[in-house]
Write a protein that holds these residues in place. Structure first.
Motif, mmCIF file in Angstrom:
data_model
loop_
_atom_site.group_PDB
_atom_site.id
_atom_site.type_symbol
_atom_site.label_atom_id
_atom_site.label_comp_id
_atom_site.label_asym_id
_atom_site.label_seq_id
_atom_site.Cartn_x
_atom_site.Cartn_y
_atom_site.Cartn_z
ATOM 1 N N LEU A 117 0.934 -1.214 0.155
ATOM 2 C CA LEU A 117 -0.053 0.054 0.152
ATOM 3 C C LEU A 117 0.861 1.197 0.038
ATOM 4 N N THR A 118 0.602 2.316 -0.873
ATOM 5 C CA THR A 118 1.558 3.441 -0.915
ATOM 6 C C THR A 118 0.552 4.504 -0.403
ATOM 7 N N VAL A 119 1.086 5.219 0.526
ATOM 8 C CA VAL A 119 0.345 6.453 1.239
ATOM 9 C C VAL A 119 1.209 7.580 1.433
ATOM 10 N N ASN A 120 0.574 8.787 1.553
ATOM 11 C CA ASN A 120 1.402 10.065 1.725
ATOM 12 C C ASN A 120 1.735 10.266 3.165
ATOM 13 N N LEU A 121 3.002 10.907 3.294
ATOM 14 C CA LEU A 121 3.583 11.138 4.798
ATOM 15 C C LEU A 121 2.293 11.971 5.505
ATOM 16 N N GLY A 122 1.846 11.482 6.624
ATOM 17 C CA GLY A 122 0.974 12.081 7.489
ATOM 18 C C GLY A 122 -0.438 11.637 7.403
ATOM 19 N N ASP A 123 -0.654 10.555 6.261
ATOM 20 C CA ASP A 123 -1.743 10.087 6.208
ATOM 21 C C ASP A 123 -2.076 8.979 7.422
ATOM 22 N N LEU A 124 -3.459 8.593 7.725
ATOM 23 C CA LEU A 124 -4.055 7.600 8.669
ATOM 24 C C LEU A 124 -4.104 6.625 7.776
ATOM 25 N N VAL A 125 -3.405 5.391 7.971
ATOM 26 C CA VAL A 125 -3.528 4.149 7.290
ATOM 27 C C VAL A 125 -4.317 3.151 8.161
ATOM 28 N N SER A 126 -5.549 2.600 7.377
ATOM 29 C CA SER A 126 -6.194 1.731 8.034
ATOM 30 C C SER A 126 -6.475 0.438 7.134
ATOM 31 N N ILE A 127 -6.210 -0.627 7.677
ATOM 32 C CA ILE A 127 -6.220 -1.797 7.103
ATOM 33 C C ILE A 127 -6.874 -2.977 7.638
ATOM 34 N N LEU A 128 -8.083 -3.451 7.095
ATOM 35 C CA LEU A 128 -9.108 -4.595 7.558
ATOM 36 C C LEU A 128 -8.260 -5.759 7.498
ATOM 37 N N ILE A 129 -8.015 -6.440 8.457
ATOM 38 C CA ILE A 129 -7.365 -7.755 8.417
ATOM 39 C C ILE A 129 -8.297 -8.830 8.566
ATOM 40 N N THR A 130 -8.453 -9.861 7.583
ATOM 41 C CA THR A 130 -9.590 -11.040 7.631
ATOM 42 C C THR A 130 -8.615 -12.249 7.870
ATOM 43 N N GLY A 131 -8.947 -12.814 9.182
ATOM 44 C CA GLY A 131 -8.566 -14.220 9.103
ATOM 45 C C GLY A 131 -9.540 -15.324 9.094
ATOM 46 N N ALA A 185 9.611 2.204 3.659
ATOM 47 C CA ALA A 185 8.679 1.121 3.444
ATOM 48 C C ALA A 185 8.867 0.523 4.927
ATOM 49 N N PHE A 186 7.586 0.423 5.389
ATOM 50 C CA PHE A 186 7.141 -0.068 6.535
ATOM 51 C C PHE A 186 6.437 -1.405 6.541
ATOM 52 N N ASP A 187 6.825 -2.525 7.605
ATOM 53 C CA ASP A 187 6.062 -3.644 7.621
ATOM 54 C C ASP A 187 5.284 -3.779 8.760
ATOM 55 N N ALA A 188 3.986 -4.482 8.444
ATOM 56 C CA ALA A 188 3.362 -4.940 9.698
ATOM 57 C C ALA A 188 2.991 -6.395 9.619
ATOM 58 N N THR A 189 3.450 -7.197 10.506
ATOM 59 C CA THR A 189 3.230 -8.767 10.339
ATOM 60 C C THR A 189 2.229 -8.965 11.386
ATOM 61 N N PHE A 190 1.480 -10.004 11.200
ATOM 62 C CA PHE A 190 0.171 -10.621 11.985
ATOM 63 C C PHE A 190 0.076 -12.178 11.865
ATOM 64 N N ALA A 203 1.998 -6.980 5.830
ATOM 65 C CA ALA A 203 1.405 -5.775 4.939
ATOM 66 C C ALA A 203 2.536 -4.851 4.932
ATOM 67 N N THR A 204 2.895 -4.385 3.552
ATOM 68 C CA THR A 204 4.080 -3.359 3.390
ATOM 69 C C THR A 204 3.466 -2.085 3.124
ATOM 70 N N ILE A 205 3.914 -0.963 3.808
ATOM 71 C CA ILE A 205 3.367 0.390 3.718
ATOM 72 C C ILE A 205 4.366 0.975 3.079
ATOM 73 N N ASN A 206 4.267 1.773 1.789
ATOM 74 C CA ASN A 206 5.336 2.677 1.543
ATOM 75 C C ASN A 206 4.766 4.077 1.712
ATOM 76 N N VAL A 207 5.605 4.722 2.297
ATOM 77 C CA VAL A 207 5.267 6.181 2.828
ATOM 78 C C VAL A 207 6.045 7.197 1.704
ATOM 79 N N VAL A 208 5.113 7.899 1.034
ATOM 80 C CA VAL A 208 5.934 9.013 0.014
ATOM 81 C C VAL A 208 5.520 10.213 0.473
ATOM 82 N N GLN A 209 6.269 11.173 0.044
ATOM 83 C CA GLN A 209 6.032 12.576 0.208
ATOM 84 C C GLN A 209 4.578 13.037 -0.515
ATOM 85 N N PRO A 210 3.749 13.890 0.123
ATOM 86 C CA PRO A 210 2.566 14.161 -0.616
ATOM 87 C C PRO A 210 2.720 14.813 -1.884
#
Length: 421
Positions: A117-131, A185-190, A203-210
């Motif tokens: 997922l690519t987002v802008n710096l300062g964005d609120l990232v919300s990811i729904l995880i389904t197991g 690039a930031f990872d969140a592992t579940f 989930a890999t989150i790529n944070v870029v300049q707005p």
């Protein structure tokens, strides 16, 4: 973590590689890991990190037995031969596999929106995880039935998983939230577990300049004979212009001020010809349809290339009330509009002949705060814009317009404008 039984069972070692270096995967030796031996029938692909394991013989691999392994990831610069050169960095990861029973399938994990997922710096990232987990497989026979658990194993600083853990009948959901506070690039592992075996998902989150895109503006307008010339400007580079309304005007030509050409007909779109870089300034020449009607009006949509989003187009809708007074009979002044203004307002001057024009903005104490024009203007209609600087406070300002025509004709007009901050 738990792993199913079968021939083969596979497991992908999770990793990220933001700088694009070469990676090699291998099992650690007993002297490196302290683990006496590898689990029998286990291999790893050195290029992909995919572990393959034949653990189908339950006499060797009884249910719920634990097996330890250490994986070493080696990093090499591009172009380096890993067979002859030492790695520039290594990472060791330890894994303990618990074997599930026959017929027990690995639970699954999905992300919404999907990773990466690519987002802008300062964005609120919300990811729904389904197991989720297959109904009727071996783990359903335990005391928990078809229950899954979602828990976070690693997340960026400040991130949350709600709830953590999430426990309930499959499918089960949890929400990851994080404010993107740094570039990269930031990872969140579940971990998604059915109570016996576990799936890890990252989930890999790529944070870029707005993106900073500048809408196009009409920089200037002028009249020459029975033709009007408008200059469009955007620092991001103009790729095309579409006219959605032309009243008593036709388009004669569209060309960049650096010689760049645009192709099109009628109302367009007029598209930048191949081989040119998008110019920041484009001139459009209009022609009167009925020479007995002095006024012409157009409405344009300008598409620009935003450099912070390669290939992206930004459409700027320009004021549909923009008009040319192609044959003004005398000096006339309109505006400023809008008034009051939050910072940008404009005056329209109609000149019957070439004239010296001065436009200055004063505060209520008589101090000049902006000089908008000073010099010779051609005959025709001109727009003079005032973009009030951020340092100017709210209040009332005076716009003084002086026009000096030939043969000693001179007009001076004052207009009040209210600035709102």
């Amino acid at each position: 973590m738990g792993i199913g039984r079968g021939n083969p069972v596979t497991y992908q070692v999770p990793y990220t590689n933001p700088d694009g270096d070469q990676l090699r995967f291998r099992f650690a030796t007993p002297s490196e890991s302290g683990i006496p031996s590898l689990p029998p029938n286990m291999t790893i692909d050195p290029m992909t990190g995919l572990i393959t394991w034949d653990n189908s013989d339950n006499t060797i691999f009884p249910d719920n037995s634990l097996w330890a392994v250490q994986v070493i990831i080696e990093e090499y610069d591009p172009g380096v031969d890993p067979d002859t050169d030492p790695p520039k960095a290594t990472v060791a990861t330890d894994w303990i596999f618990k074997i599930g029973g026959v017929g027990n399938q690995l639970p699954t994990c999905t992300f919404d929106p999907p990773s990466p997922l690519t987002v802008n710096l300062g964005d609120l990232v919300s990811i729904l995880i389904t197991g989720d987990d297959a109904t009727g497989d071996a783990d359903d026979n335990d005391t928990d039935g078809n229950t899954v658990t979602i828990s976070a194993t690693s997340m960026p600083p400040g991130a949350t998983l709600t709830p953590n853990p999430a426990v309930g009948t499959a499918p089960q959901t949890a929400t990851f939230e994080w404010t993107a506070s740094a570039l990269g690039a930031f990872d969140a592992t579940f971990a998604v577990s059915d109570g016996i075996i576990t799936t890890l998902c990252t989930a890999t989150i790529n944070v870029v300049q707005p993106s900073v895109c500048t809408p196009a503006v009409i920089q200037s307008e002028r009249v020459s004979g029975n033709q009007g010339i408008a200059t469009f400007y955007s620092p991001d580079g103009i790729e095309q212009i579409l006219f959605t309304a032309l009243n008593n005007l036709t388009v004669v030509s569209v060309q960049g001020t650096g010689g760049e050409t645009f192709s099109g007909a009628g109302m367009g779109p007029y598209v930048l010809d191949a081989g040119y870089s998008p110019p920041t300034t484009v001139e459009v020449v209009f022609q009167q349809v009925d020479p007995n009607v002095p006024t012409g009006t157009y409405f344009a949509e300008v598409s620009t290339t935003c450099p912070s989003e390669p290939g992206g187009l930004l459409v700027a809708n320009l004021d549909p009330t923009v008009a040319f007074e192609l044959r003004p009979e005398r000096f006339a002044l309109e505006g400023p509009l809008p008034n009051p203004t939050e910072g940008l307002t404009a005056l329209r001057l109609a000149l019957s002949e070439a004239s010296q024009v001065s436009v200055v903005v004063y505060d209520v104490l008589g101090r000049a705060v902006a000089r908008l024009a000073g010099g010779e203007f051609s005959a025709g209609v001109h727009e003079v814009r005032w973009l009030a600087g951020s340092g100017l406070p709210s209040g009332t300002y005076v716009v003084r317009v002086e026009v000096q025509e030939g043969e000693g004709r001179r007009w001076v007009e004052h207009r009040l404008v209210t600035l709102l901050r």
